[in-house]
Design a protein around this motif. Sequence first.
Motif, PDB file in Angstrom:
ATOM      1  N   ASN A 246       6.736   7.284  -0.980  1.00 19.76           N
ATOM      2  CA  ASN A 246       5.802   7.910  -0.069  1.00 19.76           C
ATOM      3  C   ASN A 246       4.850   7.009   0.431  1.00 19.76           C
ATOM      4  N   PRO A 247       4.822   6.073   1.219  1.00 23.25           N
ATOM      5  CA  PRO A 247       3.790   5.177   1.322  1.00 23.25           C
ATOM      6  C   PRO A 247       2.472   5.524   1.642  1.00 23.25           C
ATOM      7  N   ASP A 248       2.343   6.630   2.469  1.00 18.01           N
ATOM      8  CA  ASP A 248       0.982   7.238   2.776  1.00 18.01           C
ATOM      9  C   ASP A 248       0.376   8.128   2.153  1.00 18.01           C
ATOM     10  N   GLY A 249       0.912   8.410   0.953  1.00 24.70           N
ATOM     11  CA  GLY A 249       0.308   9.382  -0.046  1.00 24.70           C
ATOM     12  C   GLY A 249       0.912   9.301  -1.379  1.00 24.70           C
TER      13      GLY A 249
ATOM     14  N   LYS B  23       7.285  15.307  -0.178  1.00 22.20           N
ATOM     15  CA  LYS B  23       6.913  14.583   1.175  1.00 22.20           C
ATOM     16  C   LYS B  23       7.343  13.017   0.623  1.00 22.20           C
TER      17      LYS B  23
ATOM     18  N   LYS C 132       3.573  -6.785   4.941  1.00 20.02           N
ATOM     19  CA  LYS C 132       2.246  -6.964   4.025  1.00 20.02           C
ATOM     20  C   LYS C 132       2.067  -8.438   4.228  1.00 20.02           C
TER      21      LYS C 132
END
Length: 278
Positions: free
Chosen positions: A136-139, A250, A276
């Motif tokens: 869940n890269p955004d959270g 999520k 990245k």
Amino acid sequence: MIKKCLFPAAGYGTRFLPATKAMPKEMLPILTKPLIQYGVEEAMEAGCDVMAIITGRGKRAITDHFDISYELEHQIQGSSKEKMLADIRHIIDKCTFTYTRQNEMKGLGDAIYKGNALLGDQDPFAVILADDLCVNPDGDGVLTQMAKLYEKYKCCIVACMEVPTEEVHKYGVIEGNEIEEGVFMVSNMVEKPENDKAPSNLAVIGRYVLTPDIFEIIKNTKPGKNGELQITDALCTQAKNGMVVAYKFKGTRFDCGSVDGFVEATNYYYNLEKKKKA
Ligand code: G1P
């Protein structure tokens, strides 16, 4: 707060033969990091510092991975390669690893029951199936999300996701009422039902928060699907008492126990690394 995480890691990984003939499936790398290390990092993010690993014959590489390798570390000391071990050194410094073996393949419920000797019966604990790789890269990581939910509901939490009807037979499937967005009070659970007999298309994936009374319940649970002791059946007993919450997490889950999912995860992390560096 959940401080301990259990990793059932005794399975044979037959879907990856011959790669897994002499190597644990949990050590298969996504890019340069073994699957189980992703799981341990997710557990650390959620606040765990005790990692209890259920191993089996042929799994010694896992124990060695979470230990110092003096010779290797001495060899690369001062070189550009040293930083490649920074993450694993951090894990070894911060966490305690304990191990026991599941001697016979009697099911996930039995593997978790073996964890009783490592975890005691006082505290809630997390379970991560390392071949379900969750991102869940955004959270928050998936286990962090679940640990927060545990603080609210103080009962067992299972992660779930919607799957196509023709795939429900691969999973533990829940039946329940949505009590807040994405959160279900579970009333029934079935391990690997036939596609047309499943109570829903909400499949359990390999993340659990369990209360320690689960050990006593597993002890009193009879073998179920495929003659194995199923954690789904033990949890169903809890669910009948209103003590299981399912949570539509999520993030994304890759089924790294299958070649397709493994390749998808590899591509995902490869693209992430490329971005990245760009
Ligand atoms: C196990 C559980 C199943 C769950 C699945 C998630 O099955 O028994 O309930 O849905 O993990 O990956 P396995 O995939 O080990 O057969």
